[in-house]
Design an enzyme around this catalytic site. Structure first.
Site, short mmCIF file in Angstrom:
data_model
loop_
_atom_site.label_atom_id
_atom_site.label_comp_id
_atom_site.label_asym_id
_atom_site.label_seq_id
_atom_site.Cartn_x
_atom_site.Cartn_y
_atom_site.Cartn_z
NE ARG A 261 -3.68 -2.53 2.11
CZ ARG A 261 -4.71 -3.07 3.04
NH1 ARG A 261 -5.05 -2.27 3.90
NH2 ARG A 261 -5.33 -4.01 2.61
NE ARG A 276 -1.86 4.97 8.55
CZ ARG A 276 -3.18 4.71 8.61
NH1 ARG A 276 -3.48 4.04 7.26
NH2 ARG A 276 -3.96 4.70 9.43
CD GLU A 348 -9.30 -1.13 9.30
OE1 GLU A 348 -9.42 0.04 9.21
OE2 GLU A 348 -9.48 -1.84 8.46
CB SER A 351 -11.69 -4.58 7.31
OG SER A 351 -12.61 -3.88 6.65
NE ARG A 388 -3.01 -1.52 10.93
CZ ARG A 388 -3.81 -0.60 10.67
NH1 ARG A 388 -5.11 -0.59 10.87
NH2 ARG A 388 -3.23 0.45 9.70
#
Length: 424
Positions: A261, A276, A348, A351, A388
């Site tokens: 990403r 991140r 988060e 998802s 994460r």
RNA sequence: GGAGGUGUCGCCUAGUCAGGUCUAUGGCGCCCGCCUGCUAAGCGGGUUUCGGGGUUAUUCCCGAUCGUGGGUUCAAAUCCCACCACCUCCGCCA
């Protein structure tokens, strides 16, 4: 892409969805007009083509002067047919283009609003009271350093900011998480998949990542390939242009792949540690099913996510994401947010999205149902996003001496060890 | 990267050299019906997908679709060009 037939039966449904998303409502009128134009152009072409075909048959039978006369007529007709064909192609692709810019229809009962308007559905577990335990929690980066598990400095040296190495126990921890996740998914009946992380534009476009999310995607111009941000992309495109046997549905796949990403537009956000990053690995669940079963399959995916997080003994919440914060392809989305002690909040970690028939229409994934051939529904859900999950494990299970308790579920995949210990 | 071969409506296949009732042949499989005490066999019919229209219970009409996209032609499965996929061989490589 949504079912174009809805334009003629219930355009208000699209308007409601666009409104809920905070997207253009005028687009609906453009679509209706484009559909009209498309049908007109097609009808014109079809009529000319039928005439041409008739004349062609006559030509093939005719002889001499009659033939010459027919050839003259049909020659001019051919030009008209060509023009009509071009016009109908143009009208059709104009319509397709507009349809592709239309995000999926949001379910009417999805909460309204944007990023901060999520609804907390459930809360599981209790964050630890470190004060009562008599020590201040270390953040994951500090723990990662003590344990010799995470090396962001060398990640930056080798690849730049937002890169890292998992080292020693950190590397083993990821491998253990992968194995636990796959083992659980197998128990639940999933088919394991190792999909490619480089995909063609059609796969990226079909899953809805080339819309507003395009700036977050890595592109390799020399080969016109994209690096996937999730294995969902390859898993969704896996059955593209296929007609599946309805009896083979639902199909449950679990994929493991790296995820890339660009994180454009998140400068300065979450810069510390590995929260991140530009690359991480992820075990992802993916489902193809009868659209009638999509909602219940969605609940199942959510239940699997909860099961996995709970098995790692982590406090977390389940949120339903508001309409304005849904991706292009989702009709409904639940996120699981895990507790991060040093941030004092839930963040988060998984998802899951119900994409209904949106991706299947764009990727042309269909099934032969009792009522005929039609698009299937697709759903995806995170089982374990490594970085994460590692953050949550380190921070929540840390001890005063810098060691980290290993949840029982994970021990079989870590050589039986009950804790990660600081390295000298 | 180089050379050669292949690609037809589930699977196999005829048709491509010599463009025109190809409205794509036949077999297998599958579906429906008949026959039969049941099954099989046999017989008859159906069976690509997309789009448009008529009905919306079934059926029907039209157009496109022979790997994809262009081109030639009044007319393309068929001729020409490009691309893609697969197979065989060579080179390179984990």
């Amino acid at each position: 892409m949504i079912d174009p037939r809805i334009l003629r039966t219930d355009p208000d449904r699209i308007r409601r969805s666009q409104e809920a998303r905070g997207e253009s409502v005028e687009l609906v009128d453009e679509l209706v007009a484009a559909d009209e134009a498309r049908r007109g152009a097609i009808a014109g072409f079809e009529q000319l083509r039928a005439e041409q075909r008739d004349l062609g048959k006559q030509v093939s039978r005719a002889k001499g002067e009659e033939r010459t006369a027919l050839l003259a007529r049909t020659k001019s007709l051919a030009a008209d047919v060509k023009a009509a064909s071009a016009a109908s192609d143009a009208a059709a692709s104009r319509f397709d283009e507009l349809m592709k810019s239309l995000p999926n229809l949001v379910f009417d009962d999805v909460p309204r609003g944007g990023e901060d308007d999520f609804v907390v559905v459930e809360t599981h577990g209790m964050p630890r009271d470190f004060e009562a335990e008599g020590f201040a929690p270390r953040d994951h980066l500090e723990l990662g350093t003590i344990l010799g598990a995470i090396d962001v400095e060398r990640g930056a040296k080798v690849s730049g900011s937002r890169f890292y190495f998992l080292t020693g126990q950190g590397a083993l921890l990821e491998l253990a998480l992968i194995n636990l996740a796959i083992a659980k998914a197998l128990e639940w009946g999933f088919t394991p998949m190792l999909p490619p992380a480089l995909v063609k534009p059609s796969a990226m476009e079909g899953t809805g990542f080339l819309g507003q999310a395009a700036q977050d995607v890595y592109h390799l111009p020399a080969d016109d390939l994209y690096l996937v941000g999730t294995s969902e992309v390859a898993l969704a495109a896996y059955h593209s242009d296929e007609i599946l046997d309805a009896a083979s549905l639902p199909r449950h796949y679990v994929g493991y792949s790296p995820c890339y990403r660009r994180e454009a537009g998140s400068y300065g956000k979450d810069t510390k540690g590995i929260f991140r990053v530009h690359w991480f690995d992820k075990v992802e669940m993916f489902v193809y099913c009868d659209p009638a079963d999509a909602e219940s399959e969605h609940q199942r995916l959510l239940a699997f996510e909860k099961d996995f997080i709970a098995s790692l003994e982590l406090p977390f919440q389940v949120l339903e994401v508001a309409a304005g914060d849904l991706g292009m392809s989702a009709a409904r989305k639940y996120d699981c947010y895990g507790w991060i002690p040093t941030q004092g909040k839930y963040r988060e970690v998984t998802s899951t999205s119900n994409c209904t028939e949106f991706q299947a229409r764009r990727l042309n994934v269909r099934a032969r149902f009792a009522g005929g051939v039609g698009a299937v529904a697709t759903l995806n859900g995170t089982l374990c996003a490594m970085t994460r999950m590692i953050i949550l494990l380190l921070e929540n299970h840390q001890q005063a001496d810098g060691s980290v308790h290993v949840p029982a579920a994970l021990r079989p995949y870590l050589g039986g060890r009950a804790s990660l210990l600081p390295v000298g």
